[in-house]
Design an enzyme around this catalytic site. Sequence first.
Site, PDB file in Angstrom:
ATOM      1  N   LYS A   1       0.795  -1.201   0.000  1.00  0.00           N
ATOM      2  CA  LYS A   1       0.000   0.000   0.000  1.00  0.00           C
ATOM      3  C   LYS A   1       0.847   1.279   0.000  1.00  0.00           C
ATOM      4  CE  LYS A   1      -3.416  -2.252   2.960  1.00  0.00           C
ATOM      5  NZ  LYS A   1      -3.928  -2.276   4.359  1.00  0.00           N
ATOM      6  N   GLY A   2       2.108   1.162   0.420  1.00  0.00           N
ATOM      7  CA  GLY A   2       2.895   2.347   0.716  1.00  0.00           C
ATOM      8  C   GLY A   2       3.013   3.351  -0.419  1.00  0.00           C
TER       9      GLY A   2
ATOM     10  N   GLU B   1       8.303   2.506  -5.515  1.00  0.00           N
ATOM     11  CA  GLU B   1       8.318   2.144  -4.089  1.00  0.00           C
ATOM     12  C   GLU B   1       8.368   3.399  -3.215  1.00  0.00           C
ATOM     13  OE1 GLU B   1       7.796   0.122  -1.920  1.00  0.00           O
ATOM     14  OE2 GLU B   1       8.789  -1.805  -2.088  1.00  0.00           O
ATOM     15  N   ASP B   2       7.666   3.371  -2.113  1.00  0.00           N
ATOM     16  CA  ASP B   2       7.740   4.494  -1.185  1.00  0.00           C
ATOM     17  C   ASP B   2       9.072   4.523  -0.444  1.00  0.00           C
ATOM     18  OD1 ASP B   2       6.896   2.103  -0.024  1.00  0.00           O
ATOM     19  OD2 ASP B   2       5.876   3.103   1.636  1.00  0.00           O
TER      20      ASP B   2
ATOM     21  N   ASP C   1      14.320  -0.102   2.642  1.00  0.00           N
ATOM     22  CA  ASP C   1      14.974  -0.176   3.955  1.00  0.00           C
ATOM     23  C   ASP C   1      16.014  -1.295   3.911  1.00  0.00           C
ATOM     24  OD1 ASP C   1      15.642  -0.133   6.622  1.00  0.00           O
ATOM     25  OD2 ASP C   1      13.646  -0.537   7.382  1.00  0.00           O
TER      26      ASP C   1
ATOM     27  N   LYS D   1      16.465   4.461   2.598  1.00  0.00           N
ATOM     28  CA  LYS D   1      16.866   4.336   4.007  1.00  0.00           C
ATOM     29  C   LYS D   1      18.000   3.315   4.053  1.00  0.00           C
ATOM     30  CE  LYS D   1      14.576   3.940   8.511  1.00  0.00           C
ATOM     31  NZ  LYS D   1      13.338   3.551   9.202  1.00  0.00           N
TER      32      LYS D   1
ATOM     33  N   PHE E   1      12.005   5.656  12.304  1.00  0.00           N
ATOM     34  CA  PHE E   1      10.771   5.159  11.688  1.00  0.00           C
ATOM     35  C   PHE E   1       9.887   6.340  11.321  1.00  0.00           C
ATOM     36  CE2 PHE E   1       6.552   3.248  11.596  1.00  0.00           C
ATOM     37  CZ  PHE E   1       6.795   2.090  10.879  1.00  0.00           C
TER      38      PHE E   1
ATOM     39  N   ASP F   1       2.939   3.736   6.912  1.00  0.00           N
ATOM     40  CA  ASP F   1       2.060   3.541   8.073  1.00  0.00           C
ATOM     41  C   ASP F   1       2.812   3.073   9.310  1.00  0.00           C
ATOM     42  OD1 ASP F   1       2.587   0.858   6.967  1.00  0.00           O
ATOM     43  OD2 ASP F   1       1.088   0.192   8.434  1.00  0.00           O
TER      44      ASP F   1
ATOM     45  N   ARG G   1      -1.040   6.771   7.180  1.00  0.00           N
ATOM     46  CA  ARG G   1      -0.744   6.811   5.738  1.00  0.00           C
ATOM     47  C   ARG G   1      -1.262   8.097   5.112  1.00  0.00           C
ATOM     48  NH1 ARG G   1       0.861   1.568   4.015  1.00  0.00           N
ATOM     49  NH2 ARG G   1      -0.170  -0.135   5.100  1.00  0.00           N
TER      50      ARG G   1
HETATM   51  C1  PRP Z   1       7.122  -1.331   3.246  1.00  0.00           C
HETATM   52  C2  PRP Z   1       7.420  -0.404   2.087  1.00  0.00           C
HETATM   53  C3  PRP Z   1       8.230  -1.233   1.145  1.00  0.00           C
HETATM   54  C4  PRP Z   1       8.957  -2.180   2.079  1.00  0.00           C
HETATM   55  C5  PRP Z   1      10.383  -1.748   2.247  1.00  0.00           C
HETATM   56  O1  PRP Z   1       6.011  -2.082   2.931  1.00  0.00           O
HETATM   57  O2  PRP Z   1       6.224   0.060   1.491  1.00  0.00           O
HETATM   58  O3  PRP Z   1       7.421  -1.966   0.252  1.00  0.00           O
HETATM   59  O4  PRP Z   1       8.284  -2.143   3.346  1.00  0.00           O
HETATM   60  O5  PRP Z   1      11.045  -2.509   3.236  1.00  0.00           O
HETATM   61  P1  PRP Z   1      12.348  -3.367   3.002  1.00  0.00           P
HETATM   62  O6  PRP Z   1      13.271  -2.606   2.075  1.00  0.00           O
HETATM   63  O7  PRP Z   1      12.922  -3.475   4.400  1.00  0.00           O
HETATM   64  O8  PRP Z   1      11.959  -4.682   2.431  1.00  0.00           O
HETATM   65  P2  PRP Z   1       5.171  -2.904   4.039  1.00  0.00           P
HETATM   66  O9  PRP Z   1       5.614  -4.320   4.017  1.00  0.00           O
HETATM   67  O10 PRP Z   1       5.213  -2.204   5.347  1.00  0.00           O
HETATM   68  O11 PRP Z   1       3.705  -2.850   3.447  1.00  0.00           O
HETATM   69  P3  PRP Z   1       2.850  -1.559   3.080  1.00  0.00           P
HETATM   70  O12 PRP Z   1       3.437  -0.985   1.799  1.00  0.00           O
HETATM   71  O13 PRP Z   1       1.475  -2.101   2.880  1.00  0.00           O
HETATM   72  O14 PRP Z   1       2.919  -0.576   4.232  1.00  0.00           O
END
Ligand code: PRP
Length: 189
Positions: free
Chosen positions: A51-52, A109-110, A113, A141, A162, A169, A175
């Site tokens: 969703k991000g 991608e948002d 990490d 990040k 964070f 979220d 969000r």
């Molecule tokens: C978050 C974000 C990325 C991912 C990055 O998604 O939107 O897709 O984590 O993290 P990483 O580089 O450590 O893998 P999340 O799984 O929280 O789902 P969301 O997009 O629904 O919030």
Amino acid sequence: MNCRGDANVTPAAVAAIEFDAAQIAAAVSRLASEIIRDLRGEPVTLIGVLKGALFLTADLARALPPATDADIDFLVVSSYGEGNRSSGEVRLLKDASASIEGKNVVIVEDIVDNGLTLQYLQGLLGGRNPATLRSCVLLNKPYRRCVDVPLDYVGLTAPDTFIVGYGLDYQEKYRNLPYLARLHERVFE
Ligand code: PRP
């Protein structure tokens, strides 16, 4: 004040705004310019990672020149679970709806990490024979990266904390904030 409250009041859980709406808009505009530069007039398929990336994908698409031959798709993955740390396990909850064979694809991608989500998506989508596959991320990040993932377009460098808002979220909340913000530590206790 109306029945929904004063629009200018930040939620009590917000400790500080890290990037305001104008900074985000400027970064998105620059990302769109860089994508256009590399497309050299060819069509593009944006694949937003929900969703991000819901707001980023919408804003990025609208930041492209109107004459751009662009289509938009989405997929849904999850790795964070309910907490404020990535679980490290990437789950594909919903796949994109159209074939990307022969297309110029940009993964939107948002945040990146530890990098596992993007690495997973690059493997998944790269195996579907796109003409090109690039990655566009609003927030890099880099502090806990555990895999080496290529980032073609990067909007902002995230602080080592964070953050929520603009699609990101904490336990599915925040969000909707129009900025990127840090939460008070007490929220996580
Ligand atoms: C978050 C974000 C990325 C991912 C990055 O998604 O939107 O897709 O984590 O993290 P990483 O580089 O450590 O893998 P999340 O799984 O929280 O789902 P969301 O997009 O629904 O919030």
